[in-house]
Enzyme design. Structure first.
Site, PDB file in Angstrom:
ATOM      1  N   ASP A 225      71.301 -12.115  37.625  1.00 45.45           N
ATOM      2  CA  ASP A 225      71.240 -13.305  38.539  1.00 45.45           C
ATOM      3  C   ASP A 225      72.373 -13.456  39.447  1.00 45.45           C
ATOM      4  O   ASP A 225      72.964 -14.596  39.725  1.00 45.45           O
ATOM      5  CB  ASP A 225      71.685 -14.503  37.232  1.00 45.45           C
ATOM      6  CG  ASP A 225      71.387 -15.806  37.807  1.00 45.45           C
ATOM      7  OD1 ASP A 225      70.290 -16.009  38.710  1.00 45.45           O
ATOM      8  OD2 ASP A 225      71.709 -16.857  37.345  1.00 45.45           O
TER       9      ASP A 225
ATOM     10  N   VAL B  75      84.605 -26.540  32.132  1.00 45.70           N
ATOM     11  CA  VAL B  75      85.110 -25.392  32.471  1.00 45.70           C
ATOM     12  C   VAL B  75      86.768 -26.144  33.191  1.00 45.70           C
ATOM     13  O   VAL B  75      86.483 -27.074  34.103  1.00 45.70           O
ATOM     14  CB  VAL B  75      84.804 -24.491  33.707  1.00 45.70           C
ATOM     15  CG1 VAL B  75      85.904 -23.383  34.018  1.00 45.70           C
ATOM     16  CG2 VAL B  75      83.333 -23.848  33.239  1.00 45.70           C
TER      17      VAL B  75
ATOM     18  N   GLY C 177      79.272 -29.676  32.167  1.00 41.77           N
ATOM     19  CA  GLY C 177      77.773 -29.515  31.758  1.00 41.77           C
ATOM     20  C   GLY C 177      77.409 -30.214  30.404  1.00 41.77           C
ATOM     21  O   GLY C 177      78.296 -30.942  29.941  1.00 41.77           O
ATOM     22  N   ALA C 178      76.282 -30.075  30.040  1.00 38.77           N
ATOM     23  CA  ALA C 178      75.765 -30.561  28.956  1.00 38.77           C
ATOM     24  C   ALA C 178      76.309 -30.446  27.733  1.00 38.77           C
ATOM     25  O   ALA C 178      76.550 -31.017  26.680  1.00 38.77           O
ATOM     26  CB  ALA C 178      74.169 -30.499  28.703  1.00 38.77           C
ATOM     27  N   PHE C 179      76.879 -28.855  27.592  1.00 38.68           N
ATOM     28  CA  PHE C 179      77.538 -28.355  26.260  1.00 38.68           C
ATOM     29  C   PHE C 179      79.099 -28.359  26.456  1.00 38.68           C
ATOM     30  O   PHE C 179      79.622 -28.101  25.600  1.00 38.68           O
ATOM     31  CB  PHE C 179      76.607 -27.198  26.016  1.00 38.68           C
ATOM     32  CG  PHE C 179      75.254 -27.158  25.679  1.00 38.68           C
ATOM     33  CD1 PHE C 179      75.065 -27.751  24.732  1.00 38.68           C
ATOM     34  CD2 PHE C 179      74.565 -26.722  26.690  1.00 38.68           C
ATOM     35  CE1 PHE C 179      73.624 -27.953  24.415  1.00 38.68           C
ATOM     36  CE2 PHE C 179      73.202 -26.831  26.423  1.00 38.68           C
ATOM     37  CZ  PHE C 179      72.669 -27.317  25.311  1.00 38.68           C
ATOM     38  N   GLY C 180      79.542 -28.587  27.645  1.00 32.20           N
ATOM     39  CA  GLY C 180      81.007 -28.159  27.709  1.00 32.20           C
ATOM     40  C   GLY C 180      81.570 -28.507  29.073  1.00 32.20           C
ATOM     41  O   GLY C 180      81.008 -29.041  29.856  1.00 32.20           O
TER      42      GLY C 180
END
Length: 461
Positions: free
Chosen positions: A223, A113, A108-111
């Site tokens: 969610d 998995v 993702g944009a920040f990290g």
């Protein structure tokens, strides 16, 4: 490692082979396992060659195959273990200093998995959610830790992805989670067909069990959707991604919520109003939409608001002449009508859902059911995902969308509803997914230190 009872022949010998599909296992097999257990318990101690002298009852065998038969689940649960009668689970000890990188599960944009395994025991695997803190704000970092603390507070249930550890190392926040090796529930739903009713019932029972546990701990997910439900290869469902979860009850006192968050097709209608709402009914509504997706492979609407004709026709007029409602049988439709009620106070509770005839009945006779697709256009679950944006991982809770909250949602972000999408007073502080005082509801501030680093240690679960 989950243990599933193996099949036995007429002589009581165990037939080794691949694990059966629980929703395709007729109750006669479970009844046979129960009879074997009864015969074993009623057998006189002197007739057992391995019994202890003096007639002392024999100890339970250490043979795992025999234990599989002894611990066969109750036939009334259709192979769905409850906490009080769950199948045997192998206790696993994870040594964090022995974990080695295997591959990236999602980005993702920040990290990212990543999957990591124990170098001395490759059967032990964990998923590690890594976030680059240099790309986040102070509020984002606080939200990350709150998500981890909430997941830690509700660990201990087999249908919730287990929290293992968190640490901050060299400006990288790491969240260690149980690895679900079967992927997302979403990937098991065939577009426009869904899945056979026994399989949907099997997973829905586990979903309700996990949600009930969350609510008992005062946590609401907000969610729930097939992308946030993982499964193992042993068919155990795991609720994951608590980035939008929050505490709705603490010290016996329940508070109302006002943060507008979730995924549009699955969100409850009260989330879209400018009033406060209760937490549990929101999750129950989402579970109903998940059930629809599992049964027919489509969604009832894009957004539960009066502007959408499909929503108004069903919720207000109870019109079931169109898709997807015309594809359900009587019991399925009865359950969905209980869940999808516009007024939260009238909406079915988890206990009412668990007592519903569809929930408790044996659906084995519908194992090969394949529904016909009627005329008309439905909201395909796969098409909906492609149009509105997909999470960054197909097998682990890697979505970090709650960290980015644009004031004007783009087409790629429009699926995800956050408080920034609505007008707010200029003095109001923006909250991503947690109440501002959540620290006092969970842990003291000393336990939220950004410098918290976990030394190499072991955790058992």
């Amino acid at each position: 490692m989950e243990v599933i009872p193996e099949e036995t022949n007429d002589g009581g010998d165990v037939i080794m082979g691949p694990p059966p599909l629980p929703w395709k296992t007729p109750e006669r097999r479970i009844a046979k396992a129960k009879r074997t257990l009864s015969q074993t318990q009623n057998r006189p101690s002197g007739s057992n060659e391995n019994s202890n002298p003096g007639g002392t009852p024999p100890k339970r065998s250490n043979n795992p195959v025999q234990n599989q038969i002894v611990t066969a689940p109750n036939a009334n649960t259709q192979m769905l273990p409850k906490e009080s009668q769950s199948t045997e689970l192998r206790k696993v000890t994870i040594y964090f200093d022995r974990l080695e990188f295997v591959r990236v599960l999602g980005e993702g944009a920040f990290g990212e998995v990543v999957l990591m395994v124990d170098r001395e025991d490759p059967t032990i695997a964990v998923a590690v959610k890594k976030i680059d803190l240099t790309k986040t704000t102070a509020e984002d970092r606080s939200t990350l830790k709150k998500e981890a603390l909430i997941q830690r507070a509700i660990r201990g249930h087999r249908n919730i992805l287990r929290y293992l550890n968190m640490q901050t190392h060299k400006n990288v926040f790491e969240l260690y989670l149980e690895y679900a090796d079967g992927g997302e529930l979403f990937d098991q739903i065939e577009p426009d067909y869904g899945m056979e009713p026994p399989k949907a019932q099997f997973y829905f029972r586990q979903l309700m069990s996990g949600v009930e546990y969350c609510h008992s701990k005062g946590v609401v997910h907000r969610d729930l959707k097939p992308e946030n439900l993982l499964v193992t290869k042993r068919h155990c469902l795991k609720i994951c991604d608590f980035g939008m979860a929050t505490i709705f009850r603490s010290d016996g006192k329940e508070r109302l919520l006002n943060t507008r968050c979730g995924t549009l097709p699955y969100a409850a209608p009260e989330v879209f109003t400018n009033t406060q709402y209760r937490g549990p009914p929101v999750d129950i509504w989402s579970c109903g939409i998940v059930l629809i997706a599992m049964l027919v492979g489509e969604l009832p609407w894009d957004k539960p608001t009066a502007e959408h004709e499909n929503f108004t026709r069903f919720v207000q007029d109870r019109d079931i002449s169109h898709r997807p409602w015309c594809r359900f049988d009587t019991n399925e439709l009865s359950l969905l009508k209980m869940i999808l009620i516009l007024t939260p106070i009238k909406r079915a509770t988890i206990q009412r859902i668990m007592n519903h005839p569809w929930f408790v009945s044996n659906l084995f006779h519908q194992s090969n059911l394949r529904r016909k697709i009627p005329a008309g256009n439905g909201v395909s679950i796969k098409q909906n995902r492609m149009q509105l944006g997909a999470p960054i991982s197909s097998s682990q809770p890697a979505a970090m969308r709650h960290l980015t909250t644009p004031s004007v949602p783009t087409s790629a972000d429009s699926q995800y509803l956050t408080i920034e999408s609505f007008p707010k007073p200029a003095c109001q502080k923006v909250s991503f997914s947690q109440p501002l005082n959540v620290d006092s509801l969970l842990l003291n501030k000393s336990q939220l230190s950004a410098s918290q680093v976990a030394s190499p240690f072991a955790v058992s679960y």
